[in-house]
Enzyme design. Structure first.
Site, PDB file in Angstrom:
ATOM      1  N   ASP A  36       4.053 -10.381 -28.918  1.00 41.31           N
ATOM      2  CA  ASP A  36       4.854  -9.813 -29.870  1.00 41.31           C
ATOM      3  C   ASP A  36       6.277 -10.538 -30.205  1.00 41.31           C
ATOM      4  O   ASP A  36       6.730 -11.244 -28.982  1.00 41.31           O
ATOM      5  CB  ASP A  36       5.126  -8.612 -29.360  1.00 41.31           C
ATOM      6  N   ASP A  37       6.948 -10.375 -31.209  1.00 43.66           N
ATOM      7  CA  ASP A  37       8.396 -10.915 -31.150  1.00 43.66           C
ATOM      8  C   ASP A  37       8.607 -12.236 -31.509  1.00 43.66           C
ATOM      9  O   ASP A  37       9.670 -12.659 -31.967  1.00 43.66           O
ATOM     10  CB  ASP A  37       9.323 -10.410 -30.107  1.00 43.66           C
ATOM     11  N   HIS A  87       5.285  -7.505 -37.725  1.00 41.11           N
ATOM     12  CA  HIS A  87       6.039  -6.598 -36.522  1.00 41.11           C
ATOM     13  C   HIS A  87       7.326  -6.309 -37.251  1.00 41.11           C
ATOM     14  O   HIS A  87       8.334  -6.207 -36.367  1.00 41.11           O
ATOM     15  CB  HIS A  87       6.024  -7.574 -35.346  1.00 41.11           C
ATOM     16  N   HIS A  91      12.637  -6.194 -36.532  1.00 41.73           N
ATOM     17  CA  HIS A  91      12.061  -5.368 -35.301  1.00 41.73           C
ATOM     18  C   HIS A  91      12.766  -4.137 -35.185  1.00 41.73           C
ATOM     19  O   HIS A  91      13.372  -3.704 -34.216  1.00 41.73           O
ATOM     20  CB  HIS A  91      12.763  -6.384 -34.083  1.00 41.73           C
ATOM     21  N   HIS A 175       5.027 -10.926 -24.805  1.00 42.29           N
ATOM     22  CA  HIS A 175       5.977 -11.197 -25.734  1.00 42.29           C
ATOM     23  C   HIS A 175       6.394 -12.758 -25.760  1.00 42.29           C
ATOM     24  O   HIS A 175       6.204 -13.421 -24.705  1.00 42.29           O
ATOM     25  CB  HIS A 175       7.359 -10.297 -25.177  1.00 42.29           C
TER      26      HIS A 175
HETATM   27 ZN    ZN Z   1       8.406  -6.194 -30.448  1.00 45.17          ZN
END
Ligand code: ZN
Length: 206
Positions: A36-37, A87, A91, A175
């Site tokens: 993620d991210d 996503h 955020h 992440h």
């Molecule tokens: Zn995230």
């Protein structure tokens, strides 16, 4: 640390939100590695090189604003055969934002991220927000949270925690953000080696 308690206890969400994918239903030794991210220069390129070296594919839930800033990294994720997901653009936390603002932010991200997969940041999403997204998106959660972002655990503890929790069909969350880098860079390659030795295969979210 209340937020973390929620992140680690998806049980109640599973009951409330059955349309989400928490784990894939399979009898085969398959796992689903997710990041993620990103994309960010600090760790995405490293992640891609490492995955290529091990011939493993993964799913990257990207922040729209990062894709805007680093389009080459985003393209590289796709070129290397990985899957991308939305996503949000900034955020956003689902619980702290009204549904219209949240959905607009997802739509903004969709202008940069070509995907029908969505993962809510922090695992936070209101029922009304999910209702708007579910016709368009499959919402992918996780059943194994690595805790790679935690500064109070060592890289070895991060790895061991994941190894203990992984099972057939697991969706594993790591992440591509700066605070997770140290644990992630250690845990992911070791995890891959351990799971490959146990004859797991790495599959893409779908
Ligand atoms: Zn995230």
């Amino acid at each position: 640390m209340r937020k973390l308690r929620w992140l680690r206890a998806p049980g109640i969400f599973k009951l409330l939100l059955p349309n989400f994918v928490w784990r894939y239903n399979t009898n085969h030794k398959k796992v689903y590695l997710t990041f993620d991210d990103g994309p960010i220069p600090e760790s995405t390129l490293w992640t891609l090189d490492m995955l290529r070296g091990k011939n493993v594919k993964a799913s990257f839930f990207c922040v729209g604003d990062n894709v805007r800033k680093y389009p080459d990294l985003y393209r590289k994720i796709i070129e290397e055969g990985h899957v991308v997901g939305n996503h949000t653009f900034n955020h956003l936390k689902g619980w702290g934002n009204n549904t219209q603002k949240y959905i607009e932010n997802v739509i903004m991200a969709s202008e940069y991220i070509d995907s029908k997969l969505f993962r809510p940041p922090y695992g936070q999403i209101k029922r009304s927000q999910a209702k708007h997204l579910l016709p368009e998106y499959k919402i992918i959660m996780w059943d194994v949270l690595s805790g790679d972002y935690r500064q109070d655990i060592s890289p070895e503890e991060c790895l061991n925690a994941v190894l203990k929790k992984v099972r057939t069909g697991s969706i594993i969350l790591f992440h591509n953000n700066v605070k997770s880098e140290k644990n992630m860079r250690y845990a992911v390659p070791h995890l891959i080696d351990a799971l490959l030795a146990e004859e797991y295969s790495f599959e893409l979210c779908h």
